[in-house]
Design a protein around this motif. Structure first.
Motif, PDB file in Angstrom:
ATOM      1  N   ASP A  10       0.919  -1.341  -0.329  1.00  0.00           N
ATOM      2  CA  ASP A  10       0.044   0.527   0.175  1.00  0.00           C
ATOM      3  C   ASP A  10       0.998   1.162  -0.275  1.00  0.00           C
ATOM      4  N   PHE A  37      -4.163   4.672  -2.133  1.00  0.00           N
ATOM      5  CA  PHE A  37      -3.472   3.145  -2.517  1.00  0.00           C
ATOM      6  C   PHE A  37      -3.625   1.943  -2.641  1.00  0.00           C
ATOM      7  N   SER A  38      -3.148   0.562  -3.038  1.00  0.00           N
ATOM      8  CA  SER A  38      -3.158  -0.458  -2.973  1.00  0.00           C
ATOM      9  C   SER A  38      -2.899  -1.540  -4.120  1.00  0.00           C
ATOM     10  N   ILE A  39      -2.376  -1.819  -4.275  1.00  0.00           N
ATOM     11  CA  ILE A  39      -1.691  -2.712  -5.105  1.00  0.00           C
ATOM     12  C   ILE A  39      -1.125  -4.572  -4.937  1.00  0.00           C
ATOM     13  N   TYR A  52      -1.400  -7.282 -12.116  1.00  0.00           N
ATOM     14  CA  TYR A  52      -1.575  -7.057 -11.159  1.00  0.00           C
ATOM     15  C   TYR A  52      -3.667  -6.226 -10.584  1.00  0.00           C
ATOM     16  N   GLN A  54      -5.187  -3.585  -8.729  1.00  0.00           N
ATOM     17  CA  GLN A  54      -4.890  -2.349  -7.759  1.00  0.00           C
ATOM     18  C   GLN A  54      -5.943  -1.432  -7.219  1.00  0.00           C
ATOM     19  N   HIS A  56      -7.535   2.217  -6.147  1.00  0.00           N
ATOM     20  CA  HIS A  56      -7.261   4.018  -5.465  1.00  0.00           C
ATOM     21  C   HIS A  56      -8.313   4.231  -5.033  1.00  0.00           C
TER      22      HIS A  56
END
Length: 134
Positions: A10, A37-39, A52, A54, A56
Motif C-alpha cells: 500500500d 492506494f493498494s496493489i 496486478y 490495484q 485507488h
C-alpha cells in the motif's frame, strides 16, 4: 521456504507476501487521503510487474472536515493481465452496489475474482481498456 505468489503493498510502504483474503480486505478498508492506494501483484507470472490488481481511493464532492458525516468516495479499480493491451480500469462510484451489497463488498468481490482468475471478472464492472502511453 517457498517463494510467494502474491505480494500486497500500500501507499504507506506496508508489504505482505501471500496475503490472506482478510489481510487484503484490511488493506482496502484502510485506504484514506494519506494512503490512497493498494496493489496486489502476481509474482508467479512473467514479466514481473505486468500482472496486478490495484485500487485507488478518491474523495469526491465538497468535504467538510469539521462535519460529523461520512465522506463521499469513489474507487478506481485496475487490473493488468500481461501487456499494455490487457490493462483495464473501472470507476466504482460510492453508490454502486452488487447484489444489494455495499461498496466494500463489491471491491472485495472484484478482487477475489481477479485472484482466483474467475472468468466472471469481465462482467463484474464496466471495464475499459487503458490506452498505452505513447
Amino acid at each position: 521456504m517457498t517463494t510467494p505468489t502474491l505480494r500486497a503493498s500500500d501507499a504507506s510502504g506496508q508489504t505482505l507476501d501471500d496475503p490472506t483474503d482478510i489481510q487484503v480486505h484490511d488493506l482496502f478498508a484502510c485506504l484514506n487521503a494519506r494512503w490512497p492506494f493498494s496493489i496486489v501483484a502476481r509474482l508467479d507470472r512473467e514479466p514481473l510487474g505486468h500482472f496486478y490488481f490495484q485500487m485507488h481511493l478518491e474523495y469526491v464532492g465538497d468535504q467538510d472536515p469539521d462535519a460529523d458525516e461520512e465522506v463521499d468516495v469513489d474507487y478506481e479499480v485496475q487490473f493488468r493481465d500481461g501487456g499494455a493491451d490487457r490493462h483495464y480500469r473501472a470507476r466504482v462510484l460510492g453508490d454502486y452496489t452488487i447484489a444489494g451489497k455495499d461498496l466494500a463488498y463489491l471491491v472485495y468481490t472484484v478482487y477475489h475474482a481477479w485472484r482466483t482468475e474467475d472468468p466472471g471478472l469481465a462482467e463484474l464492472l464496466p471495464w475499459e481498456l487503458l490506452e498505452p502511453h505513447s
